[in-house]
Design a protein around this motif. Sequence first.
Motif, PDB file in Angstrom:
ATOM      1  N   ARG A  84       0.869  -1.196   0.000  1.00 35.17           N
ATOM      2  CA  ARG A  84       0.000   0.000   0.000  1.00 35.17           C
ATOM      3  C   ARG A  84       0.895   1.232   0.000  1.00 35.17           C
ATOM      4  NH1 ARG A  84      -2.488  -3.954   2.822  1.00 35.17           N
ATOM      5  NH2 ARG A  84      -1.009  -3.657   4.520  1.00 35.17           N
ATOM      6  N   TYR A 107      -5.698  -6.016  -7.687  1.00 36.95           N
ATOM      7  CA  TYR A 107      -5.271  -4.834  -6.918  1.00 36.95           C
ATOM      8  C   TYR A 107      -3.828  -4.951  -6.442  1.00 36.95           C
ATOM      9  CZ  TYR A 107      -6.375  -8.431  -3.543  1.00 36.95           C
ATOM     10  OH  TYR A 107      -6.420  -9.634  -2.917  1.00 36.95           O
ATOM     11  N   GLN A 157       3.150 -16.698  -0.029  1.00 37.56           N
ATOM     12  CA  GLN A 157       2.000 -15.845  -0.355  1.00 37.56           C
ATOM     13  C   GLN A 157       0.739 -16.665  -0.553  1.00 37.56           C
ATOM     14  OE1 GLN A 157       1.913 -12.866   0.158  1.00 37.56           O
ATOM     15  NE2 GLN A 157       3.960 -12.046  -0.069  1.00 37.56           N
ATOM     16  N   THR A 198       0.196 -17.542   3.818  1.00 38.81           N
ATOM     17  CA  THR A 198      -1.225 -17.300   3.879  1.00 38.81           C
ATOM     18  C   THR A 198      -1.933 -18.327   3.007  1.00 38.81           C
ATOM     19  OG1 THR A 198      -0.794 -14.926   4.050  1.00 38.81           O
ATOM     20  CG2 THR A 198      -2.952 -15.549   3.355  1.00 38.81           C
ATOM     21  N   PRO A 209      -7.935 -15.022   3.823  1.00 37.11           N
ATOM     22  CA  PRO A 209      -8.297 -13.692   3.318  1.00 37.11           C
ATOM     23  C   PRO A 209      -9.544 -13.703   2.428  1.00 37.11           C
ATOM     24  CG  PRO A 209      -5.951 -14.050   3.132  1.00 37.11           C
ATOM     25  CD  PRO A 209      -6.552 -15.376   3.499  1.00 37.11           C
ATOM     26  N   GLN A 250     -11.049 -10.543   1.341  1.00 32.80           N
ATOM     27  CA  GLN A 250     -10.865  -9.335   0.505  1.00 32.80           C
ATOM     28  C   GLN A 250     -12.164  -8.595   0.245  1.00 32.80           C
ATOM     29  OE1 GLN A 250      -7.938  -8.837   0.756  1.00 32.80           O
ATOM     30  NE2 GLN A 250      -6.677 -10.595   0.299  1.00 32.80           N
ATOM     31  N   ASP A 269      -8.398 -10.914   5.854  1.00 29.37           N
ATOM     32  CA  ASP A 269      -8.034  -9.582   5.352  1.00 29.37           C
ATOM     33  C   ASP A 269      -9.184  -9.084   4.478  1.00 29.37           C
ATOM     34  OD1 ASP A 269      -5.514  -9.884   6.413  1.00 29.37           O
ATOM     35  OD2 ASP A 269      -4.511 -10.279   4.499  1.00 29.37           O
ATOM     36  N   SER A 327      -5.560   0.757  -1.960  1.00 31.04           N
ATOM     37  CA  SER A 327      -4.496   1.654  -2.379  1.00 31.04           C
ATOM     38  C   SER A 327      -4.159   1.330  -3.838  1.00 31.04           C
ATOM     39  CB  SER A 327      -3.282   1.414  -1.460  1.00 31.04           C
ATOM     40  OG  SER A 327      -2.181   2.130  -1.906  1.00 31.04           O
TER      41      SER A 327
HETATM   42  N1  SAH Z   1      -0.793 -13.336  -0.204  1.00 36.24           N
HETATM   43  C1  SAH Z   1      -1.647 -12.881   0.778  1.00 36.24           C
HETATM   44  C2  SAH Z   1      -1.631 -11.415   1.082  1.00 36.24           C
HETATM   45  C3  SAH Z   1      -0.485 -10.546   0.855  1.00 36.24           C
HETATM   46  S1  SAH Z   1      -0.745  -8.835   1.023  1.00 36.24           S
HETATM   47  C4  SAH Z   1      -3.039 -13.252   0.369  1.00 36.24           C
HETATM   48  O1  SAH Z   1      -3.352 -13.439  -0.768  1.00 36.24           O
HETATM   49  O2  SAH Z   1      -3.854 -13.290   1.248  1.00 36.24           O
HETATM   50  C5  SAH Z   1      -1.642  -8.712   2.536  1.00 36.24           C
HETATM   51  C6  SAH Z   1      -2.965  -8.047   2.390  1.00 36.24           C
HETATM   52  O3  SAH Z   1      -2.824  -6.726   1.938  1.00 36.24           O
HETATM   53  C7  SAH Z   1      -3.911  -8.671   1.387  1.00 36.24           C
HETATM   54  O4  SAH Z   1      -4.581  -9.779   1.892  1.00 36.24           O
HETATM   55  C8  SAH Z   1      -4.854  -7.550   1.069  1.00 36.24           C
HETATM   56  O5  SAH Z   1      -5.960  -7.542   1.934  1.00 36.24           O
HETATM   57  C9  SAH Z   1      -4.013  -6.316   1.327  1.00 36.24           C
HETATM   58  N2  SAH Z   1      -3.701  -5.627   0.080  1.00 36.24           N
HETATM   59  C10 SAH Z   1      -3.005  -6.092  -0.975  1.00 36.24           C
HETATM   60  N3  SAH Z   1      -2.954  -5.169  -1.959  1.00 36.24           N
HETATM   61  C11 SAH Z   1      -3.649  -4.102  -1.509  1.00 36.24           C
HETATM   62  C12 SAH Z   1      -3.977  -2.827  -2.071  1.00 36.24           C
HETATM   63  N4  SAH Z   1      -3.595  -2.490  -3.300  1.00 36.24           N
HETATM   64  N5  SAH Z   1      -4.698  -1.970  -1.317  1.00 36.24           N
HETATM   65  C13 SAH Z   1      -5.104  -2.298  -0.080  1.00 36.24           C
HETATM   66  N6  SAH Z   1      -4.832  -3.481   0.486  1.00 36.24           N
HETATM   67  C14 SAH Z   1      -4.127  -4.376  -0.216  1.00 36.24           C
END
Ligand code: SAH
Length: 506
Positions: free
Chosen positions: A97, A210, A248, A283, A310, A312, A350, A384
Amino acid sequence: MIRNEELEAVLETIDLRNDAPIEEPMRQYYFIKKAREIVNAESEKLGRRLTADEETFGCQMNAKDSEKLIGILENIGFEMMDDESADLVFYNTCTVRDNANQRVYGRLGLIHSMKKKNPHKKVALCGCMMQEPTVIEKIQKSYPFVDLVFGTHNIYKFAELIVSMYNSDKMIIDIWEDTDKIVEDLPAERKYSFKSGVNIMYGCNNYCSYCIVPYVRGRERSRNPKDIIREIEKLVSEGVVEVMLLGQNVNSYGKNLEEPMTFAQLLKEVEKIEGLERIRFMTSHPKDLSDDLIQVMKDSKKICRHLHLPLQAGSTRILEAMNRRYTKEQYLELAAKIRREIPDISLTTDIIVGFPGETAADVDETIDVVRKVQYDNAFTFIYSRRTGTPAATMPNPVSEEEIKANFDRLLEVVHETAKSRVGRLLGETHSVLVEESSGTQLSGRLSNNTLVHFEGDAVLVGTIVDVKLTEAHGFYYIGKINMQEHRLEELLQKCRHRELPEEKML
Ligand code: SAH
Ligand code: SF4
Ligand code: F3S
């Protein structure tokens, strides 16, 4: 596996008058020896040891990388300190982010004024942010005092890069776009003596729309299971009781190995390691979570009763735009199946709020999932925009006010469900791995990852004790050690006589 003494023996045989070998890890052993010479000479000039300070941003993967970087630094003679006045400051950066990036730029501003006063000071940057070409341009332009920049694929070359840095007046930049290489057997310095992260795979192939991680961490590659088991056995021999298997998307472990193996199969092998008490992993992508994995978790005595899954987003429309490859219903069905099979498990997640085009009605769907799944905790993030990702050019960005309103609504439900979930073990006695002490106040974690604070002797740090959970406070419990007098006394005696490992292995 190479022990300290074995490395020293190898270093003895290296003649620095020869060229550096090409093969790894021999090449890095050569540069470790060379870097020692440089650090020694610098220390002699200063009349004290060279010091280094590191700061790590981002996830557990980065934390693990930093342990490797610190391991190399200590091995070549640096003394680590927690202060940016050190002779070498390095930041291991995150770019998931934008706020993570902004923090690094803020820090660099401060460092600049320190460097003006002390021109011998060295500044190194590495990690995910450095894999972005726009970041490198900005550093060259706005922060030309930085001495060394490298990425996520070549951290094993740290000793070699340090040699180049001390031999040059210019900024050294070494970024690789991707790699298929995994270099084993280098030094690492662990933050905790009793628990450790263990990489089982690197990179990510999922391309959630994202997310920048696949672009900065490269293609998915699994470590050889033999190397993983060997590393965990070594850790256990040094006193580690809990490991966190890192990737990941651990559920797709093993697909690209010469002899393919599933994550569930790997877990079964890890379970067999004698002396290891707890296994965690991070994860899990919901789309790849197999019935075999649920079965292995259910049958296991060591795998912790916690799954980070996660979500999302709860709206199928948004999930599709995110390229998550599951629907709301599939996610709910999976969560229900896991709860059916392993009733005492804690689920955490997440969630992203404000993905392009996300409406209040979409967020209602997310809230609906939170209510139905009853998470023990949910990490909520504001979307983000990451340049280069497909979502960055998607239409209908959500306004800040809308995001804030949706975020607050979601957070309220997250807190409500977490509070009711986390308190469910109140009055029961459970095992806790003691992780920290402050005077006679101990803190540790239940198998399901919830924090517990209780009174006890600081020597218990690193051991597992039975604690009665006497008060529930939202995200944590207050407890009381609940063990038979003689068992506790036996444990205390053992802890007091615990020998520190005589040598650290590499
Ligand atoms: N590999 C893991 C996560 C890695 S990043 C998975 O897939 O669960 C950790 C967390 O950051 C993600 O689960 C997501 O909720 C958040 N994240 C990733 N990219 C983002 C972005 N562009 N904006 C906001 N949150 C983000
Ligand atoms: Fe990013 Fe998705 Fe990979 Fe996780 S699975 S690192 S969110 S692309
Ligand atoms: Fe950040 Fe890189 Fe981890 S972008 S979240 S440190 S993989």
